[in-house]
Design a protein around this motif. Structure first.
Motif, short mmCIF file in Angstrom:
data_model
loop_
_atom_site.label_atom_id
_atom_site.label_comp_id
_atom_site.label_asym_id
_atom_site.label_seq_id
_atom_site.Cartn_x
_atom_site.Cartn_y
_atom_site.Cartn_z
N ALA A 23 19.92 12.19 26.49
CA ALA A 23 18.61 11.95 27.10
C ALA A 23 18.27 10.47 27.16
CB ALA A 23 17.52 12.69 26.33
N LYS A 24 19.07 9.65 26.48
CA LYS A 24 18.78 8.22 26.36
C LYS A 24 17.35 8.02 25.87
CE LYS A 24 22.18 6.95 29.75
NZ LYS A 24 22.49 6.41 31.06
N ALA A 25 17.01 8.79 24.82
CA ALA A 25 15.65 8.79 24.28
C ALA A 25 15.68 8.41 22.80
CB ALA A 25 15.03 10.17 24.46
N GLY A 26 14.59 7.87 22.33
CA GLY A 26 14.45 7.53 20.92
C GLY A 26 13.85 8.65 20.10
N ALA A 27 13.26 9.64 20.80
CA ALA A 27 12.65 10.79 20.12
C ALA A 27 12.61 11.95 21.11
CB ALA A 27 11.24 10.47 19.65
N ILE A 28 12.71 13.15 20.56
CA ILE A 28 12.61 14.35 21.38
C ILE A 28 11.72 15.36 20.67
CG2 ILE A 28 14.74 14.16 22.72
CD1 ILE A 28 16.09 15.94 20.64
N ALA A 29 11.16 16.24 21.46
CA ALA A 29 10.29 17.29 20.93
C ALA A 29 11.11 18.31 20.15
CB ALA A 29 9.54 17.97 22.07
N VAL A 30 10.49 18.89 19.14
CA VAL A 30 11.09 20.00 18.39
C VAL A 30 10.23 21.23 18.68
CG1 VAL A 30 11.77 20.89 16.14
CG2 VAL A 30 11.90 18.42 16.58
N SER A 31 10.89 22.28 19.18
CA SER A 31 10.19 23.49 19.56
C SER A 31 11.09 24.69 19.36
CB SER A 31 9.77 23.40 21.02
OG SER A 31 9.16 24.60 21.45
N SER A 32 10.53 25.76 18.84
CA SER A 32 11.29 27.00 18.66
C SER A 32 11.43 27.76 19.97
CB SER A 32 10.62 27.90 17.63
OG SER A 32 10.61 27.28 16.38
N ASP A 33 10.44 27.61 20.85
CA ASP A 33 10.42 28.41 22.07
C ASP A 33 10.41 27.59 23.36
OD1 ASP A 33 7.87 27.37 22.10
OD2 ASP A 33 6.84 29.29 21.86
#
Length: 91
Positions: free
Chosen positions: A33-43
């Protein structure tokens, strides 16, 4: 807070990772993603936290290379009020 709202508000990448995923997987997602952070989600809809490069580096300093076999939930930031990403719970 929903993942959709987090993305719109903070312009983070639309990809997310499960809290049960291994850190090694999160690293691959971050890199692709070339990202420094990503969301964490179960769904894929509701946010349970974020995982950032900083979280992973902090985990590496504590656990060494075994951090790659830990779960995202072990290192993710859950208190989004501290990150500036918060906009109210489940809103």
């Amino acid at each position: 807070m929903t993942v959709e709202r987090l993305i719109a508000k903070n312009k983070i990448h639309h990809r997310f990772v499960s809290p049960d995923a291994l850190i090694a997987t999160a690293i691959l997602v971050l890199r692709s993603a070339k990202a420094g952070a990503i969301a964490v989600s179960s769904d894929g809809k509701y946010l349970v936290g974020i995982i950032s490069e900083h979280d992973i580096v902090a985990g590496l300093s504590i656990h060494g290379s075994t951090v790659l076999k830990k779960h995202v939930s072990d290192l993710m930031t859950e208190d989004l009020n501290r990150t500036g990403f918060a906009g109210g719970s489940n809103s």
